[in-house]
Enzyme design. Structure first.
Site, PDB file in Angstrom:
ATOM      1  N   LEU A  15       0.826  -1.216   0.000  1.00 31.96           N
ATOM      2  CA  LEU A  15       0.000   0.000   0.000  1.00 31.96           C
ATOM      3  C   LEU A  15       0.858   1.264   0.000  1.00 31.96           C
ATOM      4  O   LEU A  15       0.647   2.174   0.793  1.00 31.96           O
ATOM      5  CB  LEU A  15      -0.944  -0.021   1.203  1.00 31.96           C
ATOM      6  CG  LEU A  15      -2.060  -1.069   1.123  1.00 31.96           C
ATOM      7  CD1 LEU A  15      -2.748  -1.209   2.468  1.00 31.96           C
ATOM      8  CD2 LEU A  15      -3.062  -0.713   0.025  1.00 31.96           C
ATOM      9  N   SER A 132       1.092   2.357 -16.022  1.00 27.36           N
ATOM     10  CA  SER A 132       1.643   3.680 -16.324  1.00 27.36           C
ATOM     11  C   SER A 132       0.675   4.787 -15.915  1.00 27.36           C
ATOM     12  O   SER A 132      -0.539   4.599 -15.945  1.00 27.36           O
ATOM     13  CB  SER A 132       1.905   3.773 -17.826  1.00 27.36           C
ATOM     14  OG  SER A 132       2.182   5.100 -18.168  1.00 27.36           O
ATOM     15  N   LYS A 187       6.157  -1.748 -21.132  1.00 27.43           N
ATOM     16  CA  LYS A 187       6.201  -0.671 -20.134  1.00 27.43           C
ATOM     17  C   LYS A 187       7.602  -0.038 -20.088  1.00 27.43           C
ATOM     18  O   LYS A 187       7.747   1.187 -19.983  1.00 27.43           O
ATOM     19  CB  LYS A 187       5.809  -1.243 -18.768  1.00 27.43           C
ATOM     20  CG  LYS A 187       6.172  -0.410 -17.560  1.00 27.43           C
ATOM     21  CD  LYS A 187       5.381   0.874 -17.418  1.00 27.43           C
ATOM     22  CE  LYS A 187       5.736   1.540 -16.098  1.00 27.43           C
ATOM     23  NZ  LYS A 187       5.441   2.923 -15.987  1.00 27.43           N
ATOM     24  N   HIS A 190       8.048   2.053 -23.202  1.00 24.01           N
ATOM     25  CA  HIS A 190       7.192   3.221 -22.997  1.00 24.01           C
ATOM     26  C   HIS A 190       7.907   4.239 -22.101  1.00 24.01           C
ATOM     27  O   HIS A 190       7.927   5.433 -22.372  1.00 24.01           O
ATOM     28  CB  HIS A 190       5.871   2.718 -22.409  1.00 24.01           C
ATOM     29  CG  HIS A 190       5.139   3.628 -21.499  1.00 24.01           C
ATOM     30  ND1 HIS A 190       3.962   4.240 -21.860  1.00 24.01           N
ATOM     31  CD2 HIS A 190       5.387   4.009 -20.230  1.00 24.01           C
ATOM     32  CE1 HIS A 190       3.531   4.966 -20.849  1.00 24.01           C
ATOM     33  NE2 HIS A 190       4.366   4.852 -19.852  1.00 24.01           N
ATOM     34  N   ASN A 191       8.533   3.762 -21.009  1.00 20.78           N
ATOM     35  CA  ASN A 191       9.271   4.674 -20.128  1.00 20.78           C
ATOM     36  C   ASN A 191      10.477   5.257 -20.852  1.00 20.78           C
ATOM     37  O   ASN A 191      10.821   6.426 -20.651  1.00 20.78           O
ATOM     38  CB  ASN A 191       9.745   3.939 -18.872  1.00 20.78           C
ATOM     39  CG  ASN A 191       8.649   3.811 -17.830  1.00 20.78           C
ATOM     40  OD1 ASN A 191       7.481   3.963 -18.156  1.00 20.78           O
ATOM     41  ND2 ASN A 191       9.011   3.511 -16.613  1.00 20.78           N
ATOM     42  N   GLU A 194       9.368   8.023 -22.847  1.00 21.03           N
ATOM     43  CA  GLU A 194       9.074   9.158 -21.960  1.00 21.03           C
ATOM     44  C   GLU A 194      10.369   9.864 -21.533  1.00 21.03           C
ATOM     45  O   GLU A 194      10.406  11.098 -21.432  1.00 21.03           O
ATOM     46  CB  GLU A 194       8.300   8.659 -20.742  1.00 21.03           C
ATOM     47  CG  GLU A 194       7.601   9.764 -19.972  1.00 21.03           C
ATOM     48  CD  GLU A 194       6.782   9.222 -18.815  1.00 21.03           C
ATOM     49  OE1 GLU A 194       7.126   8.133 -18.293  1.00 21.03           O
ATOM     50  OE2 GLU A 194       5.814   9.874 -18.416  1.00 21.03           O
ATOM     51  N   LYS A 265      15.177   5.089 -12.242  1.00 19.63           N
ATOM     52  CA  LYS A 265      14.894   3.824 -11.559  1.00 19.63           C
ATOM     53  C   LYS A 265      15.311   2.618 -12.392  1.00 19.63           C
ATOM     54  O   LYS A 265      15.376   1.512 -11.878  1.00 19.63           O
ATOM     55  CB  LYS A 265      13.406   3.734 -11.236  1.00 19.63           C
ATOM     56  CG  LYS A 265      12.974   4.658 -10.112  1.00 19.63           C
ATOM     57  CD  LYS A 265      11.528   4.380  -9.745  1.00 19.63           C
ATOM     58  CE  LYS A 265      10.990   5.403  -8.779  1.00 19.63           C
ATOM     59  NZ  LYS A 265       9.527   5.388  -8.719  1.00 19.63           N
TER      60      LYS A 265
HETATM   61  N1  LIG Z   1       5.462   5.767  -8.336  1.00 15.94           N
HETATM   62  C1  LIG Z   1       5.161   5.682  -9.629  1.00 15.94           C
HETATM   63  O1  LIG Z   1       4.852   6.690 -10.308  1.00 15.94           O
HETATM   64  C2  LIG Z   1       5.165   4.347 -10.324  1.00 15.94           C
HETATM   65  C3  LIG Z   1       4.592   4.251 -11.598  1.00 15.94           C
HETATM   66  C4  LIG Z   1       4.511   3.000 -12.206  1.00 15.94           C
HETATM   67  C5  LIG Z   1       5.039   1.894 -11.564  1.00 15.94           C
HETATM   68  N2  LIG Z   1       5.629   2.024 -10.327  1.00 15.94           N
HETATM   69  C6  LIG Z   1       6.147   0.805  -9.688  1.00 15.94           C
HETATM   70  O2  LIG Z   1       5.207   0.375  -8.709  1.00 15.94           O
HETATM   71  C7  LIG Z   1       5.895  -0.308  -7.664  1.00 15.94           C
HETATM   72  C8  LIG Z   1       5.537   0.363  -6.347  1.00 15.94           C
HETATM   73  O3  LIG Z   1       5.972   1.717  -6.409  1.00 15.94           O
HETATM   74  P1  LIG Z   1       5.502   2.819  -5.353  1.00 15.94           P
HETATM   75  O4  LIG Z   1       5.848   4.137  -5.968  1.00 15.94           O
HETATM   76  O5  LIG Z   1       4.103   2.576  -4.925  1.00 15.94           O
HETATM   77  O6  LIG Z   1       6.502   2.495  -4.144  1.00 15.94           O
HETATM   78  P2  LIG Z   1       6.421   2.974  -2.633  1.00 15.94           P
HETATM   79  O7  LIG Z   1       5.524   4.137  -2.465  1.00 15.94           O
HETATM   80  O8  LIG Z   1       7.829   3.080  -2.173  1.00 15.94           O
HETATM   81  O9  LIG Z   1       5.728   1.729  -1.894  1.00 15.94           O
HETATM   82  C9  LIG Z   1       6.370   0.485  -1.813  1.00 15.94           C
HETATM   83  C10 LIG Z   1       5.430  -0.497  -1.153  1.00 15.94           C
HETATM   84  O10 LIG Z   1       6.070  -1.779  -1.173  1.00 15.94           O
HETATM   85  C11 LIG Z   1       6.244  -2.233   0.174  1.00 15.94           C
HETATM   86  N3  LIG Z   1       7.529  -2.893   0.268  1.00 15.94           N
HETATM   87  C12 LIG Z   1       8.741  -2.346   0.103  1.00 15.94           C
HETATM   88  N4  LIG Z   1       9.697  -3.280   0.208  1.00 15.94           N
HETATM   89  C13 LIG Z   1       9.055  -4.447   0.471  1.00 15.94           C
HETATM   90  C14 LIG Z   1       9.481  -5.761   0.700  1.00 15.94           C
HETATM   91  N5  LIG Z   1      10.791  -6.075   0.685  1.00 15.94           N
HETATM   92  N6  LIG Z   1       8.552  -6.704   0.930  1.00 15.94           N
HETATM   93  C15 LIG Z   1       7.241  -6.392   0.959  1.00 15.94           C
HETATM   94  N7  LIG Z   1       6.767  -5.152   0.745  1.00 15.94           N
HETATM   95  C16 LIG Z   1       7.666  -4.198   0.501  1.00 15.94           C
HETATM   96  C17 LIG Z   1       6.157  -1.023   1.056  1.00 15.94           C
HETATM   97  O11 LIG Z   1       5.712  -1.411   2.319  1.00 15.94           O
HETATM   98  P3  LIG Z   1       6.096  -0.622   3.666  1.00 15.94           P
HETATM   99  O12 LIG Z   1       4.961   0.312   3.941  1.00 15.94           O
HETATM  100  O13 LIG Z   1       6.210  -1.681   4.700  1.00 15.94           O
HETATM  101  O14 LIG Z   1       7.401   0.092   3.424  1.00 15.94           O
HETATM  102  C18 LIG Z   1       5.128  -0.186   0.296  1.00 15.94           C
HETATM  103  O15 LIG Z   1       3.827  -0.615   0.558  1.00 15.94           O
HETATM  104  C19 LIG Z   1       7.394  -0.235  -8.020  1.00 15.94           C
HETATM  105  O16 LIG Z   1       7.760  -1.386  -8.728  1.00 15.94           O
HETATM  106  C20 LIG Z   1       7.451   0.972  -8.930  1.00 15.94           C
HETATM  107  O17 LIG Z   1       8.572   0.951  -9.782  1.00 15.94           O
HETATM  108  C21 LIG Z   1       5.683   3.217  -9.681  1.00 15.94           C
END
Ligand SMILES: NC(=O)c1ccc[n+]([C@@H]2O[C@H](COP(=O)([O-])OP(=O)(O)OC[C@H]3O[C@@H](n4cnc5c(N)ncnc54)[C@H](OP(=O)(O)O)[C@@H]3O)[C@@H](O)[C@H]2O)c1
Length: 340
Positions: A15, A132, A187, A190-191, A194, A265
């Site tokens: 989350l 995305s 994806k 696509h990035n 971008e 990233k």
């Molecule tokens: N941000 C963007 O714009 C974006 C866009 C597209 C795709 N993504 C991808 O989506 C994914 C999540 O990104 P986010 O931006 O939502 O990251 P984030 O805000 O840093 O959240 C990471 C989540 O993963 C959990 N987590 C971290 N390490 C873990 C582990 N070792 N085991 C289990 N849970 C773990 C965290 O839990 P805790 O609360 O316990 O830390 C948190 O809920 C990544 O792969 C990212 O590259 C991100």
């Protein structure tokens, strides 16, 4: 997972920024969702702030409780950092899941990892999803790039189409792209595109500010004008707004006081590495990744500036119309079909 049973209930792990936004989007579209997060307090805080959608969301404190909260065959979305965290979560879920259950990795996985995980023969179905649009997209409509088995796509297709962004003609921006890591591959590319788009915008901004000595307000107006033409896009739109943003502390343009060191990233770099593996020419994306590498080396750039001096302001002879055309040409080159 049985293709004749479209998923109605779903689970989500992670989350963070993306996972919480995606969970609210799923709940809002009428799909009950059970959620679990490594840090339990985050789960409770998320549920407590879900407002009218809280009734559609089941917060859980253990993986066993998460799995028990979803009627089989289950579909569970992983939204955790790419890499080891995904492998760890797959291992942790294994004792709890049935062979018909489906785990969907919706993070930014390297498609080679998705291929490897698929080939490893996990004891449940596995799908790789490229998502995305950032937090705003996840909350109100992301673009969704699906890789995996066709029968698994069929089972989650109604839900993914419901939560996806819509194009101007109403078509959902979600599609099945092929087996294994196909969704994560698209994806990444696509990035990469971008990255190219952002680099070209940054460079024409630099030409306007340093080469043409234009004021921030005029640069902002220029991007806004371009956004009314063929360059109309989210990035050009926000560039106009950002270029005009004012910093109260320095009483000058905000962009002038932001550290000019960009991180990355990995997806742009993976696109370039894959292009080299395929001997596919993608020079605009490669230049953009290079520029990010240079940008991140702030100390080396400062040392170079100490030797060669700063950029000389003004003195360029180019119209904003020519810059607009250069940006259009660069975008076409960045998006041309380089992978065959
Ligand atoms: N941000 C963007 O714009 C974006 C866009 C597209 C795709 N993504 C991808 O989506 C994914 C999540 O990104 P986010 O931006 O939502 O990251 P984030 O805000 O840093 O959240 C990471 C989540 O993963 C959990 N987590 C971290 N390490 C873990 C582990 N070792 N085991 C289990 N849970 C773990 C965290 O839990 P805790 O609360 O316990 O830390 C948190 O809920 C990544 O792969 C990212 O590259 C991100």
């Amino acid at each position: 997972m049985n293709a004749t049973e479209p998923v109605r209930h779903i689970g989500l792990i992670g989350l963070g920024t993306m996972g919480s936004a995606l969970a609210l989007n799923i709940a809002e579209k009428g799909f009950p969702i059970a959620v679990w997060n490594r840090t339990v307090q985050v789960t409770h805080d998320f549920h407590a702030t879900a407002g009218g959608l809280a009734a559609m969301i089941t917060p859980t404190e253990t993986l066993a409780a998460l799995v028990a909260a979803i009627p089989p065959p289950r579909a569970i979305i992983l939204m955790v950092p790419a890499g080891q965290a995904v492998d760890d979560q797959l291992a942790a879920l294994t004792p709890h899941l049935d062979p018909d259950d489906l785990v969907i990795d919706a993070g930014n996985a390297n498609f080679h990892d998705t291929n490897r995980r698929t080939a490893a023969g996990l004891p449940f179905h596995f799908m790789g999803l490229g998502v995305s649009g950032g937090e705003e997209g996840a909350r109100h409509g992301p673009a969704i790039m699906v890789g995996g088995a066709l029968q698994d796509w069929a089972s989650v297709e109604p839900m993914l189409l419901a939560i996806a962004a819509r194009s101007d003609d109403g078509t959902p921006c979600a599609a099945y792209l092929g087996p294994e890591g196909a969704g994560h591959f698209v994806k990444a590319v696509h990035n990469g595109i971008e990255y190219a788009d952002m680099q070209m915008i940054a460079e024409v901004y630099g030409v306007m500010r340093d080469g043409l000595n234009m004021a921030a307000a005029d640069i902002g107006d220029t991007f806004a004008r371009w956004n009314d033409g063929v360059l109309r896009s989210y990035l050009v739109e926000i560039s106009g707004i950002v270029a005009k943003a004012h910093d109260r502390v320095s009483d000058g343009p905000l962009l002038d006081v932001i550290l000019d060191a960009a991180g990355q990233k990995g997806t742009g770099r993976w696109t370039v590495i894959e292009a080299q593996n395929l001997a596919a020419p993608i020079p605009v994306i490669e230049a953009a990744v290079q520029a990010r590498n240079v940008s991140a080396r702030l100390a080396e750039r400062a040392a170079g500036q100490a030797v060669f001096g700063p950029v000389e302001a003004g003195g360029m002879d180019i119209s904003t119309e020519d810059l607009e055309h250069a940006l259009i040409a660069g975008k076409i080159l960045a998006m041309r079909k380089a992978f065959r």
